[in-house]
Design an enzyme around this catalytic site. Structure first.
Site, PDB file in Angstrom:
ATOM      1  CG  HIS A   1      -9.722  30.450   0.643  1.00  0.00           C
ATOM      2  ND1 HIS A   1      -9.665  30.297  -0.500  1.00  0.00           N
ATOM      3  CD2 HIS A   1      -8.510  30.576   0.973  1.00  0.00           C
ATOM      4  CE1 HIS A   1      -8.349  30.319  -1.060  1.00  0.00           C
ATOM      5  NE2 HIS A   1      -7.501  30.594   0.235  1.00  0.00           N
TER       6      HIS A   1
ATOM      7  CG  HIS B   1     -10.508  27.256  -2.490  1.00  0.00           C
ATOM      8  ND1 HIS B   1     -10.631  26.732  -1.695  1.00  0.00           N
ATOM      9  CD2 HIS B   1      -9.460  27.680  -2.893  1.00  0.00           C
ATOM     10  CE1 HIS B   1      -9.620  26.811  -1.214  1.00  0.00           C
ATOM     11  NE2 HIS B   1      -8.580  27.223  -2.008  1.00  0.00           N
ATOM     12  CD  GLU B   2     -17.736  26.134   0.106  1.00  0.00           C
ATOM     13  OE1 GLU B   2     -17.820  25.668   1.054  1.00  0.00           O
ATOM     14  OE2 GLU B   2     -18.514  26.895  -0.446  1.00  0.00           O
TER      15      GLU B   2
ATOM     16  CD  GLN C   1       0.817  28.709   4.685  1.00  0.00           C
ATOM     17  OE1 GLN C   1       1.279  29.211   3.909  1.00  0.00           O
ATOM     18  NE2 GLN C   1      -0.622  28.989   4.792  1.00  0.00           N
TER      19      GLN C   1
ATOM     20  CD  GLU D   1      -5.862  19.730  10.108  1.00  0.00           C
ATOM     21  OE1 GLU D   1      -6.309  18.916   9.402  1.00  0.00           O
ATOM     22  OE2 GLU D   1      -5.820  19.985  11.364  1.00  0.00           O
TER      23      GLU D   1
ATOM     24  CB  SER E   1      -6.299  29.660  -5.478  1.00  0.00           C
ATOM     25  OG  SER E   1      -6.642  29.946  -3.878  1.00  0.00           O
ATOM     26  NE  ARG E   2      -0.193  26.901  -6.009  1.00  0.00           N
ATOM     27  CZ  ARG E   2       0.829  27.550  -6.297  1.00  0.00           C
ATOM     28  NH1 ARG E   2       1.262  27.544  -7.466  1.00  0.00           N
ATOM     29  NH2 ARG E   2       1.312  28.366  -5.366  1.00  0.00           N
TER      30      ARG E   2
HETATM   31  O1  PAF Z   1      -1.753  30.015   2.511  1.00  0.00           O
HETATM   32  C1  PAF Z   1      -1.817  31.239   2.146  1.00  0.00           C
HETATM   33  O2  PAF Z   1      -2.669  31.125   1.555  1.00  0.00           O
HETATM   34  C2  PAF Z   1      -0.627  32.100   2.361  1.00  0.00           C
HETATM   35  O3  PAF Z   1       0.377  31.251   2.435  1.00  0.00           O
HETATM   36  C3  PAF Z   1      -0.866  33.218   3.420  1.00  0.00           C
HETATM   37  C4  PAF Z   1      -0.901  32.290   4.632  1.00  0.00           C
HETATM   38  C5  PAF Z   1      -2.089  33.858   3.363  1.00  0.00           C
HETATM   39  C6  PAF Z   1       0.273  33.878   3.608  1.00  0.00           C
HETATM   40  O4  PAF Z   1       0.375  34.749   2.336  1.00  0.00           O
END
Ligand code: PAF
Length: 298
Positions: A54, A51-52, A172, A167, A205-206
Site C-alpha cells: 500500500h 503494508h509496504e 481486480q 497488480e 494484509s492477510r
Molecule cells: O484491494 C482492496 O483493498 C479492495 O478490494 C478495494 C479496492 C480497496 C475495494 O474495497
C-alpha cells in the site's frame, strides 16, 4: 535524548494533523479548501492494515499528484465469507502513523458503513464482460460486484483524476478499469507492481495472520510461479498446471484453490500460445486457513 523527545513531540503533532475524516461532506470541503482549479487529485483506495505494498501506491500517488486521498474502509459487500470479514485486520492508529511517515499532507478518509451504504448493504449490478468469470470471480461469488460497488461509490464521491491499485489483485485492476470506462467515470486507473517480502511472498494484509512457519511455507508460492514462468517457454499450460498441482501436493501445509495461465487482457485461460500474446500465471492457495493470491507476468 533531547532530539528523541523533540522527535516524539513532532510525531504526536503530525498525528494530530492526520485526523481521519469520517464523512464525505467534510472530505469534499477539506479538498476544496486545499486545492486550486488546476491541482489534481489522487485516490488510493484501501481496506487498511497497510503494508509496504500500500505504501508504495501512496508514495507514487504523492509523487505524481498535488492532493492525495487514502480511503480506509473494509467493504462488507465484497466478502463472500462472514468469518473472513470478521477476521480482516483493522488498525487505524497504526495505518495513520504509516501514512504520516510517507506524507502527513494526505487526506485519510475512513468512513463508517452507513456513510458509503446509506440505503443498506446493497450491491450494484455490473456487466463485467466475462472478466469476472474466472479465478477470483469463479471462487468468490459476488466478490467483484461488491468491489465495483464500493469503488464506483468512492470514485463518484471523491471524484479523483487518478486512482491507484496494486497488480497483486490483477483481476481486480482490470475489472475496475473496465467498470470505470463502462460507467464513463472520468478517472485514470493506474496499476502498480507487486511489492514482495525478501522471501518473494507478495505483501498482503492477510500475511499478518500467518505464523512464522506458515510464512516460510508461503514463500513457495512465488518460487512456484517463478518456475512456471521458466517452463512457459517450452511447456504447455496444461503441463505446467499439472506440475504446479504436484508441487503444491508435496507441501502438506499448502492447499491449491486454483492455478491458471490466462491472457493478460481477457483473463481467459490460455489454450494455445500466440506469438504476440501477453500471458500471466495466477494462483490462490490456502495456508493455515488463510487464503493468499499471487500472479506473475510470463
Ligand atoms: O484491494 C482492496 O483493498 C479492495 O478490494 C478495494 C479496492 C480497496 C475495494 O474495497
Amino acid at each position: 535524548m533531547q532530539i528523541c523527545r523533540n522527535y516524539s513531540k513532532f510525531a504526536r503533532f503530525i498525528l494530530k494533523l492526520m485526523k481521519p475524516i469520517h464523512d464525505l461532506e467534510e472530505l469534499r470541503e477539506k479538498i476544496n479548501r486545499r486545492s486550486s482549479e488546476k491541482s489534481n487529485l489522487a485516490l488510493v483506495p484501501t481496506m487498511g492494515a497497510l503494508h509496504e505494498g500500500h505504501l508504495s501506491l501512496i508514495r507514487k500517488a504523492v509523487r505524481e499528484n498535488k492532493n492525495v486521498v487514502i480511503s480506509i474502509f473494509v467493504n462488507p459487500t465484497q466478502f463472500d465469507n462472514k468469518e473472513d470479514l470478521k477476521k480482516y485486520p483493522r488498525d487505524l492508529a497504526s495505518d495513520l502513523k504509516k501514512i504520516a511517515a510517507v506524507s502527513p499532507a494526505c487526506f485519510v478518509f475512513a468512513p463508517d458503513v452507513s456513510e458509503l451504504y446509506p440505503n443498506g448493504l446493497h450491491k450494484g449490478k455490473y456487466n463485467l464482460k466475462g472478466l469476472d468469470s474466472t479465478m477470483e470471480g469463479a471462487h468468490r461469488k459476488g466478490h467483484f460486484q461488491g468491489v465495483c460497488t464500493i469503488v464506483e461509490a468512492l470514485l463518484r464521491s471523491v471524484a479523483p483524476d487518478v486512482a491507484y491499485f496494486g497488480e497483486k489483485d490483477f483481476q481486480q485492476l482490470l475489472i475496475i478499469r473496465h467498470m470505470a470506462a463502462a460507467r464513463k467515470i472520468p478517472v485514470q486507473i493506474i496499476g502498480c507492481p507487486i511489492v514482495r517480502e525478501k522471501s518473494g511472498l507478495a505483501m498482503s494484509s492477510r500475511n499478518q495472520r500467518l505464523s512464522e512457519t506458515s510464512r516460510e511455507k508461503a514463500a513457495n508460492i512465488y518460487r512456484i510461479l517463478g518456475t512456471a514462468k521458466q517452463k512457459f517457454g517450452t511447456e504447455s499450460a496444461t503441463q505446467i498446471a499439472y506440475w504446479v498441482q504436484e508441487e503444491i501436493k508435496s507441501i502438506p501445509e499448502l492447499k491449491l484453490e486454483y492455478f491458471e495461465i490466462a491472457n493478460e487482457m481477457s483473463l481467459q485461460p490460455v489454450l494455445r500460445k500466440r506469438k504476440n500474446g501477453k500471458y500471466r500465471a495466477f494462483m490462490a492457495v490456502y495456508i493455515d486457513g488463510i487464503r493468499l493470491i499471487d500472479n506473475i507476468a510470463l
